[in-house]
Design an enzyme around this catalytic site. Structure first.
Site, mmCIF file in Angstrom:
data_model
loop_
_atom_site.group_PDB
_atom_site.id
_atom_site.type_symbol
_atom_site.label_atom_id
_atom_site.label_comp_id
_atom_site.label_asym_id
_atom_site.label_seq_id
_atom_site.Cartn_x
_atom_site.Cartn_y
_atom_site.Cartn_z
ATOM 1 N N GLU A 1 6.111 14.379 16.772
ATOM 2 C CA GLU A 1 7.299 14.256 15.944
ATOM 3 C C GLU A 1 7.274 15.385 14.918
ATOM 4 O O GLU A 1 6.215 15.738 14.399
ATOM 5 C CB GLU A 1 7.332 12.884 15.260
ATOM 6 N N GLY B 1 -7.185 13.542 4.545
ATOM 7 C CA GLY B 1 -6.006 12.936 3.934
ATOM 8 C C GLY B 1 -6.217 11.460 3.686
ATOM 9 O O GLY B 1 -7.337 11.022 3.369
ATOM 10 N N CYS C 1 1.823 6.240 17.175
ATOM 11 C CA CYS C 1 0.957 6.517 18.333
ATOM 12 C C CYS C 1 -0.525 6.305 18.070
ATOM 13 O O CYS C 1 -1.149 5.445 18.689
ATOM 14 C CB CYS C 1 1.208 7.934 18.826
ATOM 15 N N LYS D 1 4.115 11.538 8.353
ATOM 16 C CA LYS D 1 3.792 12.971 8.275
ATOM 17 C C LYS D 1 5.076 13.722 7.977
ATOM 18 O O LYS D 1 6.166 13.134 8.065
ATOM 19 C CB LYS D 1 3.120 13.446 9.552
#
Ligand code: NAD
Length: 435
Positions: free
Chosen positions: A153, A254, A261, A322
């Site tokens: 994505e 992070g 997914c 994200k």
């Protein structure tokens, strides 16, 4: 070729649009009538860079259509892609009810030799189940192919148009040849079309996603250790990544992996290992590490306020799991919101694309701002949960004037420590010294 794509979500819409782009005639099917009406009216229901241009072009050329009528779509198509959800079931295994439900319907709808292509991420053995389900009511020749999708994505269009590899898993030479022809235009620069058996193709997708989730989790744990040892993960990352055996991608620490997914695919593969009595110890640990990491920023914030955030007000930059997507499924931002709001804090959030989807999930839990600076007004601190480009070089002086305190908790390491010191902020990031 005439193609049907069943399921018009992130994968299905990109697949349908990009297949139309090379001259195929594509009809996309979905059961969500509202979504189909939007698509028929020329509205792209997801945020995906560069998709709209291709979408409009192919509709205008009559190569891309949308319908809720599965029968009409299938009876006119040589190839039927299944891009349906495979969400996690209660025990972590993939829920195949969408895929098998449509397979069941296909049995009576196939009129001529048809290739059914599994694009959904499905456990090993699903192609066989799909074949059996269709065969229950179909006497016409058909083949099932596993063609796992690797698009990301945010880069979905370029990933589909120029894939690093295309995987075609099938036990039928005829189906492999037709699929090879279909994907030929996408690999003209020489990237491989990898032909394999369907079970290996199905496993490849899970193995790839699980490996990437492992890489992320490994780096997150090294980052946590850096903080304890007064080392800087930026240095360690570059030092490690210069080794060509390791590579420098996917090494940024992070606040845990999210999205539709990685979490479900790692859980499903762990479940498969359990069922097969071939335990995946590393992946079980990855799941544990990621759960911990998704809480790390909220825990840092709680520690800063001595465990009490009741009455505190936070600005939150980033909701999507994200950048460059509006997808908030399993987003770390949601875990942070949950923890802080449950402990009595209030939050005003801004995201360039994901506010709509967040509102659908948590309409009343937080407030939403119309730009990143508005979110800062009167906040005790700024929290950064997604590394959107627009957050990378903010006006720190303006931000200071809007925040009550010059405090930033950055889950994405967007700023240099030296710069934050010079700007006069308290700055707490991941795997680096707090300044
Ligand atoms: P999604 O939820 O965005 O889209 C699924 C679509 O299927 C929805 O529009 C839904 O309305 C539709 N649908 C459900 N039941 C249907 C039915 N019976 N008939 C017609 N349509 C139906 O899901 P997604 O993110 O596109 O993922 C689809 C599959 O692709 C999943 O298996 C996922 O794991 C896999 N995948 C996703 C990505 C990604 O980045 N999103 C990448 C690679 C693979």
């Amino acid at each position: 070729m005439n193609i049907a794509v069943v399921g018009t979500g992130y994968v299905g819409l990109v697949t349908g649009t990009c297949l139309a782009e090379t001259g195929n005639k594509v009809i996309c099917v979905d059961i969500d009538t509202e979504k189909v009406t939007d698509l028929q009216n020329g509205k792209v229901p997801i945020y995906e860079p560069n998709l709209e241009t291709l979408f409009e072009r192919n509709i205008n050329h009559g190569r891309l259509e949308f319908t809720t009528d599965l029968e009409m779509a299938v009876s006119n198509s040589q190839i039927v892609f299944l891009a349906l959800p495979t969400p996690p079931g209660e025990d972590g295994s993939a829920d195949l009810s969408y895929v098998l439900g449509v397979a069941h319907e296909l049995g009576t709808l196939i009129k001529d030799y048809t290739i059914i292509v599994d694009k959904s991420t499905v456990p090993v053995g699903t192609a066989e189940l799909v074949r059996k389900e269709i065969a229950k009511s179909c006497k016409i020749e058909f083949d099932v192919v596993s063609n796992p999708e690797f698009l990301r994505e945010g880069f979905a269009v370029s990933d589909f148009m120029k894939p690093e590899r295309v995987i075609i898993g099938s036990n039928s030479e005829k189906a492999k040849a037709i699929m090879g022809k279909l994907f030929g235009p996408y690999v003209r620069q020489g990237n491989p079309i990898l032909l394999m058996d369907e079970r290996s193709a199905e496993l490849t997708k899970y193995a790839a996603n699980s490996f990437l989730a492992t890489k992320i989790s490994f780096m997150n744990e090294i980052a946590n250790l850096c903080e304890k040892l007064d080392a800087n993960v930026d240095m360690v990352r570059v030092g490690m990544g210069s080794d060509s055996r390791i590579g420098n991608r996917f090494l940024f620490p992070g606040i845990g992996y999210g999205g539709s997914c990685f979490p479900k695919d790692v859980a499903a593969l762990v479940k498969t290992g359990e069922i097969e009595n071939s335990e995946l110890h590393i992946l079980s640990a990855v799941m544990t590490a990621n759960k911990y990491q998704k809480e790390i920023l909220a825990n840092k914030i709680l520690a800063y306020y001595n465990g009490n955030v009741s009455g505190k007000h936070f600005a939150l930059w980033g909701l999507a799991f994200k950048p460059d997507t509006d997808d908030v499924r399993e987003a770390p931002s949601l875990s942070i919101i949950d923890t802080l709001v449950n402990k009595g804090a209030t939050i005003t959030a801004f995201d360039p694309a994901a506010i709509g989807n967040t509102k659908k999930l948590i309409p009343d839990k937080i407030n939403f701002a119309s730009n990143q600076y508005e979110a800062l007004k009167g906040a005790d601190a700024l929290i950064i949960a997604t590394e959107w480009a627009v957050f990378r070089t903010p006006d720190f002086i303006k931000a200071k004037g809007l925040l009550k305190e010059s405090v930033i908790f950055d889950g994405r390491n967007l700023y240099e420590l030296e710069q934050m010191t010079n700007e006069g902020y308290y700055y707490n990031s991941i795997g680096r010294k707090t300044v």
